[in-house]
Write a protein that holds these residues in place. Structure first.
Motif, mmCIF file in Angstrom:
data_model
loop_
_atom_site.group_PDB
_atom_site.id
_atom_site.type_symbol
_atom_site.label_atom_id
_atom_site.label_comp_id
_atom_site.label_asym_id
_atom_site.label_seq_id
_atom_site.Cartn_x
_atom_site.Cartn_y
_atom_site.Cartn_z
ATOM 1 N N SER A 1 0.932 -1.151 0.053
ATOM 2 C CA SER A 1 -0.078 -0.036 -0.017
ATOM 3 C C SER A 1 0.775 1.174 -0.140
ATOM 4 O O SER A 1 0.434 2.268 -0.619
ATOM 5 C CB SER A 1 -0.984 -0.113 1.256
ATOM 6 N N LEU B 1 1.094 4.162 -2.965
ATOM 7 C CA LEU B 1 0.708 5.553 -2.532
ATOM 8 C C LEU B 1 1.900 6.375 -3.058
ATOM 9 O O LEU B 1 1.662 7.460 -3.721
ATOM 10 C CB LEU B 1 0.653 5.653 -1.117
ATOM 11 N N LYS C 1 1.635 4.908 12.592
ATOM 12 C CA LYS C 1 0.513 3.984 11.867
ATOM 13 C C LYS C 1 -0.900 3.807 12.560
ATOM 14 O O LYS C 1 -0.543 3.784 13.900
ATOM 15 C CB LYS C 1 0.859 2.649 11.585
ATOM 16 N N PRO C 2 -1.885 3.928 12.010
ATOM 17 C CA PRO C 2 -2.226 4.213 10.613
ATOM 18 C C PRO C 2 -2.131 5.482 10.445
ATOM 19 O O PRO C 2 -2.336 6.456 11.150
ATOM 20 C CB PRO C 2 -3.597 3.692 10.429
ATOM 21 N N PHE C 3 -1.453 5.828 9.002
ATOM 22 C CA PHE C 3 -1.205 7.423 8.853
ATOM 23 C C PHE C 3 -2.235 7.742 7.730
ATOM 24 O O PHE C 3 -2.815 6.864 6.738
ATOM 25 C CB PHE C 3 0.305 7.601 8.252
ATOM 26 N N LYS C 4 -2.328 9.081 7.506
ATOM 27 C CA LYS C 4 -3.032 9.595 6.448
ATOM 28 C C LYS C 4 -2.216 9.580 5.403
ATOM 29 O O LYS C 4 -0.907 10.083 5.370
ATOM 30 C CB LYS C 4 -3.932 10.876 6.683
ATOM 31 N N PRO C 5 -2.544 9.127 3.914
ATOM 32 C CA PRO C 5 -1.753 9.383 2.784
ATOM 33 C C PRO C 5 -1.062 10.926 2.561
ATOM 34 O O PRO C 5 -0.201 10.926 2.355
ATOM 35 C CB PRO C 5 -2.627 8.753 1.699
ATOM 36 N N PRO C 6 -1.849 11.812 2.870
ATOM 37 C CA PRO C 6 -1.400 13.198 2.343
ATOM 38 C C PRO C 6 -0.209 13.319 3.324
ATOM 39 O O PRO C 6 0.829 13.975 3.068
ATOM 40 C CB PRO C 6 -2.301 14.138 2.833
ATOM 41 N N TYR C 7 -0.137 12.842 4.710
ATOM 42 C CA TYR C 7 0.787 13.183 5.551
ATOM 43 C C TYR C 7 2.102 12.329 5.081
ATOM 44 O O TYR C 7 3.184 12.865 5.219
ATOM 45 C CB TYR C 7 0.476 12.935 6.983
#
Length: 374
Positions: free
Chosen positions: A21, A25, A107-113
């Motif tokens: 994943s 990304l 984790k879990p992280f936000k994709p933009p970050y």
């Protein structure tokens, strides 16, 4: 998802789902991603193809993220390493930062970050590379300019020396003195300056500048300059003016050698007791370079043939300078110079013996003919 940054990113995580994943990304974000489930394989790839950023999980079985961070920085401290963990432990985060972690993601992280953190790392690496390249280019430029400056200074020094030699040669053609006399004066002056423990820069400068001590004789009539007998009072007054003429010829220069040469030209006939000319200066009123060249010139004049005297040997010359003969007196010389002169008198004798004129010049001088004249 668009990205304003790009670069190579090594991603390390033993969880295949997370690895896949994260890789997806970052790929969508415009990065070239090299995914690894094993930290040692990631190190092999890093050595082969250094990345812009390393993104690694902290908790892995074979090698932890912090251990991987340490090994990466052993290879290249400029590679930013971002650590990921599912446990927000303050102690672990502090340890990671102390060991040089660039960033820390929970984790879990936000994709933009995630994208933003990797972009920051890639930009950091790019800036480091720019800075390194700039420093290297600056060093190359400085080295090149230094070489160019050194070459220019060498050429200027060579030109200055040539100018001095040509100016001195012009004076020699009108005088009974020869090139060897000029050379000896410079060698005497350097030797006694060293005996006085004067700075080496002064020693080198006086060795060159002293060559022009009599350049003012260019303005002295031949009838006086080469007169075989004693000078009248009026003629001697004209002869003395060569000091003033020499000073005027050399005055106004910004070149340190010519500045000293001007000082020597004016003062090399001044005496410690004030009986010299042109200004009747006494003691420390006479600059040290003038006092040194006066003594050196006096020694060489006594050792050399003149229209009014035969050459004297070293012992007689020493006796005249140290004890006097009526014409030359010890009071004429700086006592400190006389002491130094006595300490190096053998060097003066050796210099005179080793720097003699060729037979043609000796014959010309003996005949009262200016050296080089036909």
């Amino acid at each position: 998802m668009e990205s304003t940054a790009s670069g190579i990113v090594i991603v390390v995580d033993d969880d295949p789902y997370v690895l896949e994943s994260v890789a997806m990304l970052l790929s969508v974000g415009g990065f070239e991603v090299h995914p690894f489930s094993n930290g040692f394989e990631a190190l092999d790839e890093l050595r082969r193809c250094p990345p812009d950023v390393v993104l690694t999980d902290v908790n892995m079985p074979k090698i932890t993220g912090i251990e991987l961070l340490e090994k990466i920085h052993e290879i290249d401290r400029d590679i930013p390493v971002i650590l990921m963990t599912a446990y927000a432990e303050l102690e672990m985060a502090v340890s990671a930062i102390k060991k040089g972690a660039f960033d820390f993601i929970i984790k879990p992280f936000k994709p933009p970050y995630l994208i933003h953190s990797v972009e920051k790392g890639a930009n950091y690496k790019r800036l480091v590379l720019i800075e390194k390249n700039y420093k290297m280019e600056l060093e190359r430029t400085v080295m090149q300019r230094t070489r160019e400056l050194a070459d220019a200074l060498a050429r200027m020094k060579s030109m200055s020396r040539e100018t001095i030699e040509r100016l001195t040669a012009a004076a020699e053609l009108r005088d009974e003195d020869t090139g060897k006399h000029i050379m000896r004066i410079g060698m005497y002056a350097k030797r006694i300056s060293r005996a006085l423990n004067l700075p080496e820069e002064f020693v080198e400068t006086i060795g060159i500048a002293s060559a022009m001590h009599d350049v003012g004789k260019i303005g002295t009539p031949d009838s006086i300059l080469l007169k075989p007998g004693p000078l009248t009072r009026e003629e001697f007054e004209i002869m003395k003016s060569h000091t003033i003429i020499g000073g005027k010829i050399l005055a106004g220069s910004t070149h340190e050698v010519l500045q000293m040469a001007a000082s020597i030209a004016v003062t090399h006939h001044e005496r410690w007791d004030g009986t010299g000319y042109p200004a009747g200066l006494k003691r420390e009123e006479v600059p040290i370079e003038g006092r040194i060249v006066m003594l050196a010139d006096q020694y060489d004049a006594l050792r050399s043939w003149r229209v009014y005297k035969p050459p004297f040997d070293h012992q007689k010359t020493m006796k005249i300078i140290l004890e006097g003969d009526g014409r030359t007196l010890p009071e004429h010389f700086d006592p400190a110079l006389l002491k130094a002169f006595q300490e190096v008198e053998q060097d003066f004798q050796d210099i005179f013996a080793s720097q003699q004129d060729d037979p043609v010049h000796r014959d010309e001088a003996a005949a009262g003919i200016p050296v080089g004249a036909q």
